[in-house]
Design a protein around this motif. Structure first.
Motif, PDB file in Angstrom:
ATOM      1  N   ASN A   6       0.859  -1.105  -0.027  1.00 31.72           N
ATOM      2  CA  ASN A   6      -0.123   0.089  -0.018  1.00 31.72           C
ATOM      3  C   ASN A   6       0.858   1.413   0.052  1.00 31.72           C
ATOM      4  O   ASN A   6       0.542   2.228  -0.591  1.00 31.72           O
ATOM      5  CB  ASN A   6      -0.922  -0.191   1.136  1.00 31.72           C
ATOM      6  CG  ASN A   6      -2.096  -0.834   0.795  1.00 31.72           C
ATOM      7  OD1 ASN A   6      -2.367  -1.450  -0.220  1.00 31.72           O
ATOM      8  ND2 ASN A   6      -2.817  -1.592   1.972  1.00 31.72           N
ATOM      9  N   PRO A   7       1.912   1.532   0.932  1.00 33.02           N
ATOM     10  CA  PRO A   7       2.545   2.612   0.679  1.00 33.02           C
ATOM     11  C   PRO A   7       3.410   2.830  -0.754  1.00 33.02           C
ATOM     12  O   PRO A   7       3.462   3.751  -1.195  1.00 33.02           O
ATOM     13  CB  PRO A   7       3.962   2.336   1.734  1.00 33.02           C
ATOM     14  CG  PRO A   7       2.963   1.373   2.735  1.00 33.02           C
ATOM     15  CD  PRO A   7       2.207   0.559   1.807  1.00 33.02           C
ATOM     16  N   GLY A   8       3.932   1.738  -1.165  1.00 28.89           N
ATOM     17  CA  GLY A   8       4.374   1.678  -2.565  1.00 28.89           C
ATOM     18  C   GLY A   8       3.471   2.030  -3.410  1.00 28.89           C
ATOM     19  O   GLY A   8       3.804   3.163  -4.413  1.00 28.89           O
ATOM     20  N   LEU A   9       2.036   1.643  -3.512  1.00 28.46           N
ATOM     21  CA  LEU A   9       1.294   1.930  -4.490  1.00 28.46           C
ATOM     22  C   LEU A   9       0.736   3.390  -4.237  1.00 28.46           C
ATOM     23  O   LEU A   9       0.494   3.879  -5.239  1.00 28.46           O
ATOM     24  CB  LEU A   9      -0.112   1.025  -4.387  1.00 28.46           C
ATOM     25  CG  LEU A   9       0.270  -0.401  -4.830  1.00 28.46           C
ATOM     26  CD1 LEU A   9      -1.151  -1.224  -4.416  1.00 28.46           C
ATOM     27  CD2 LEU A   9       0.600  -0.428  -6.305  1.00 28.46           C
ATOM     28  N   GLY A  10       0.735   3.970  -3.194  1.00 28.04           N
ATOM     29  CA  GLY A  10       0.563   5.162  -2.751  1.00 28.04           C
ATOM     30  C   GLY A  10       1.305   6.326  -3.405  1.00 28.04           C
ATOM     31  O   GLY A  10       0.877   7.572  -3.581  1.00 28.04           O
ATOM     32  N   TYR A  52      -1.617   3.912 -10.108  1.00 27.09           N
ATOM     33  CA  TYR A  52      -2.211   3.433  -8.939  1.00 27.09           C
ATOM     34  C   TYR A  52      -3.375   2.391  -9.450  1.00 27.09           C
ATOM     35  O   TYR A  52      -3.671   1.414  -9.148  1.00 27.09           O
ATOM     36  CB  TYR A  52      -2.749   4.461  -8.052  1.00 27.09           C
ATOM     37  CG  TYR A  52      -3.515   3.759  -6.782  1.00 27.09           C
ATOM     38  CD1 TYR A  52      -2.712   3.215  -5.653  1.00 27.09           C
ATOM     39  CD2 TYR A  52      -4.780   3.429  -6.712  1.00 27.09           C
ATOM     40  CE1 TYR A  52      -3.519   2.647  -4.548  1.00 27.09           C
ATOM     41  CE2 TYR A  52      -5.582   3.203  -5.613  1.00 27.09           C
ATOM     42  CZ  TYR A  52      -4.958   2.596  -4.399  1.00 27.09           C
ATOM     43  OH  TYR A  52      -5.578   1.977  -3.390  1.00 27.09           O
ATOM     44  N   MET A  53      -4.491   2.887 -10.246  1.00 23.10           N
ATOM     45  CA  MET A  53      -5.390   2.278 -10.552  1.00 23.10           C
ATOM     46  C   MET A  53      -5.151   0.998 -11.351  1.00 23.10           C
ATOM     47  O   MET A  53      -5.598  -0.145 -11.287  1.00 23.10           O
ATOM     48  CB  MET A  53      -6.460   3.249 -11.425  1.00 23.10           C
ATOM     49  CG  MET A  53      -6.895   4.344 -10.704  1.00 23.10           C
ATOM     50  SD  MET A  53      -7.816   3.927  -9.209  1.00 23.10           S
ATOM     51  CE  MET A  53      -9.293   3.700 -10.026  1.00 23.10           C
ATOM     52  N   LEU A  70     -15.202  -3.249  -3.091  1.00 23.94           N
ATOM     53  CA  LEU A  70     -14.534  -2.100  -3.418  1.00 23.94           C
ATOM     54  C   LEU A  70     -13.633  -2.583  -4.908  1.00 23.94           C
ATOM     55  O   LEU A  70     -13.411  -1.686  -5.948  1.00 23.94           O
ATOM     56  CB  LEU A  70     -13.464  -1.536  -2.547  1.00 23.94           C
ATOM     57  CG  LEU A  70     -14.049  -0.595  -1.198  1.00 23.94           C
ATOM     58  CD1 LEU A  70     -13.214  -0.612  -0.074  1.00 23.94           C
ATOM     59  CD2 LEU A  70     -14.656   0.679  -1.989  1.00 23.94           C
ATOM     60  N   ASN A  71     -13.004  -3.766  -4.620  1.00 26.60           N
ATOM     61  CA  ASN A  71     -12.296  -4.361  -5.730  1.00 26.60           C
ATOM     62  C   ASN A  71     -13.071  -4.326  -7.029  1.00 26.60           C
ATOM     63  O   ASN A  71     -12.646  -3.937  -8.142  1.00 26.60           O
ATOM     64  CB  ASN A  71     -11.516  -5.591  -5.470  1.00 26.60           C
ATOM     65  CG  ASN A  71     -10.942  -5.517  -4.224  1.00 26.60           C
ATOM     66  OD1 ASN A  71     -10.144  -4.413  -4.101  1.00 26.60           O
ATOM     67  ND2 ASN A  71     -10.420  -6.878  -3.752  1.00 26.60           N
ATOM     68  N   ALA A 108      -9.779   8.312  -4.907  1.00 26.97           N
ATOM     69  CA  ALA A 108      -9.976   9.000  -3.814  1.00 26.97           C
ATOM     70  C   ALA A 108     -11.301   8.151  -3.235  1.00 26.97           C
ATOM     71  O   ALA A 108     -11.242   8.171  -1.857  1.00 26.97           O
ATOM     72  CB  ALA A 108     -10.661  10.468  -4.041  1.00 26.97           C
ATOM     73  N   ALA A 109     -12.156   7.666  -3.910  1.00 33.21           N
ATOM     74  CA  ALA A 109     -13.205   7.051  -3.511  1.00 33.21           C
ATOM     75  C   ALA A 109     -12.806   5.419  -2.896  1.00 33.21           C
ATOM     76  O   ALA A 109     -13.419   4.793  -2.027  1.00 33.21           O
ATOM     77  CB  ALA A 109     -14.451   6.809  -4.255  1.00 33.21           C
ATOM     78  N   PHE A 110     -11.869   5.117  -3.391  1.00 34.23           N
ATOM     79  CA  PHE A 110     -11.184   3.552  -3.144  1.00 34.23           C
ATOM     80  C   PHE A 110     -10.140   3.681  -2.093  1.00 34.23           C
ATOM     81  O   PHE A 110     -10.437   2.941  -1.139  1.00 34.23           O
ATOM     82  CB  PHE A 110     -10.880   3.113  -4.475  1.00 34.23           C
ATOM     83  CG  PHE A 110     -10.327   1.715  -4.626  1.00 34.23           C
ATOM     84  CD1 PHE A 110     -10.905   0.506  -4.417  1.00 34.23           C
ATOM     85  CD2 PHE A 110      -8.681   1.464  -4.099  1.00 34.23           C
ATOM     86  CE1 PHE A 110     -10.542  -0.525  -4.257  1.00 34.23           C
ATOM     87  CE2 PHE A 110      -8.247   0.252  -4.117  1.00 34.23           C
ATOM     88  CZ  PHE A 110      -9.015  -0.883  -4.018  1.00 34.23           C
TER      89      PHE A 110
END
Length: 158
Positions: free
Chosen positions: A25-29, A36-37, A104-105, A125-127
Motif C-alpha cells: 500500500n505505501p508503494g502503490l500510494g 495506482y488504478m 471495492l475491488n 479517492a473513493a477507493f
C-alpha cells in the motif's frame, strides 16, 4: 498436527495482509492516479488464484474444525482460544473482505483506465483510503487470530 496446519493457514493470511499494510500500500500510494488504478486492478485480478483461496477459504473451514477438535479431544481452554480465533477470522478477516474490500475491488475493476485524469483521481479517492483502512482491520484481526491459535496450540501440547 491439524492445529498446526490451521495456524499456518491463518498465519499465511496475516502475513499477506501485513505485507500489504507495510509495503504494498505505501508503494502503490506513491504512484500516479493512473498507475495506482492499473496496479490495483492487476493485483486484484492476480490474487484470485488457487494458492490464495487455499489459505483464505481454508482458514474459514480449518478454524471451526480445530475448535471442534479442541473441545472434543483437547483442552477446554484450547477450545475457547480456537473459538475466539474462529470468530476473529470469520468476522474480522473473511467478513470484512467480503463486505468491504471485495465490493471495492469489484467497483475498481469497472473503472476504465482511459478515463480522464480527474475521473481517475475521483475513483482513487473513493477507493484508496477506505480500502487501506479496512485492510488494516483485516491485518489486526488476522494477527490476533494467529496469536489465539498459537496459544491454543501451546495448550494442546504443540
Amino acid at each position: 498436527m491439524f492445529l498446526v496446519i490451521t495456524t499456518v493457514s491463518a498465519a499465511l493470511m496475516a502475513g499477506l495482509f501485513y505485507a500489504y499494510s507495510c509495503s504494498v500500500n505505501p508503494g502503490l500510494g506513491r504512484l500516479s492516479d493512473a498507475g495506482y488504478m492499473a496496479a490495483m486492478q492487476s493485483i486484484n485480478r492476480a490474487i484470485l488464484n488457487p494458492v490464495f483461496f487455499a489459505s483464505f477459504m481454508g482458514s474459514v473451514v480449518l478454524l471451526p474444525v480445530s475448535t471442534w477438535l479442541q473441545f472434543r479431544y483437547g483442552t477446554e481452554a484450547g477450545g475457547w482460544l480456537f473459538l475466539a480465533a474462529t470468530v476473529m477470522y470469520i468476522i474480522g478477516v473473511f467478513g470484512v473482505t467480503a463486505v468491504v474490500n471485495v465490493p471495492l475491488n469489484n467497483a475498481l475493476d469497472k473503472v476504465s483506465l482511459q478515463a480522464s485524469p480527474e475521473e481517475l483521481a475521483g475513483h482513487r479517492a473513493a477507493f484508496e483510503g477506505r480500502w487501506n483502512r479496512y485492510n488494516t482491520v483485516r491485518t489486526v484481526c488476522a494477527v490476533l487470530t494467529v496469536a489465539l491459535a498459537i496459544t491454543g496450540c501451546l495448550l494442546a501440547g504443540w
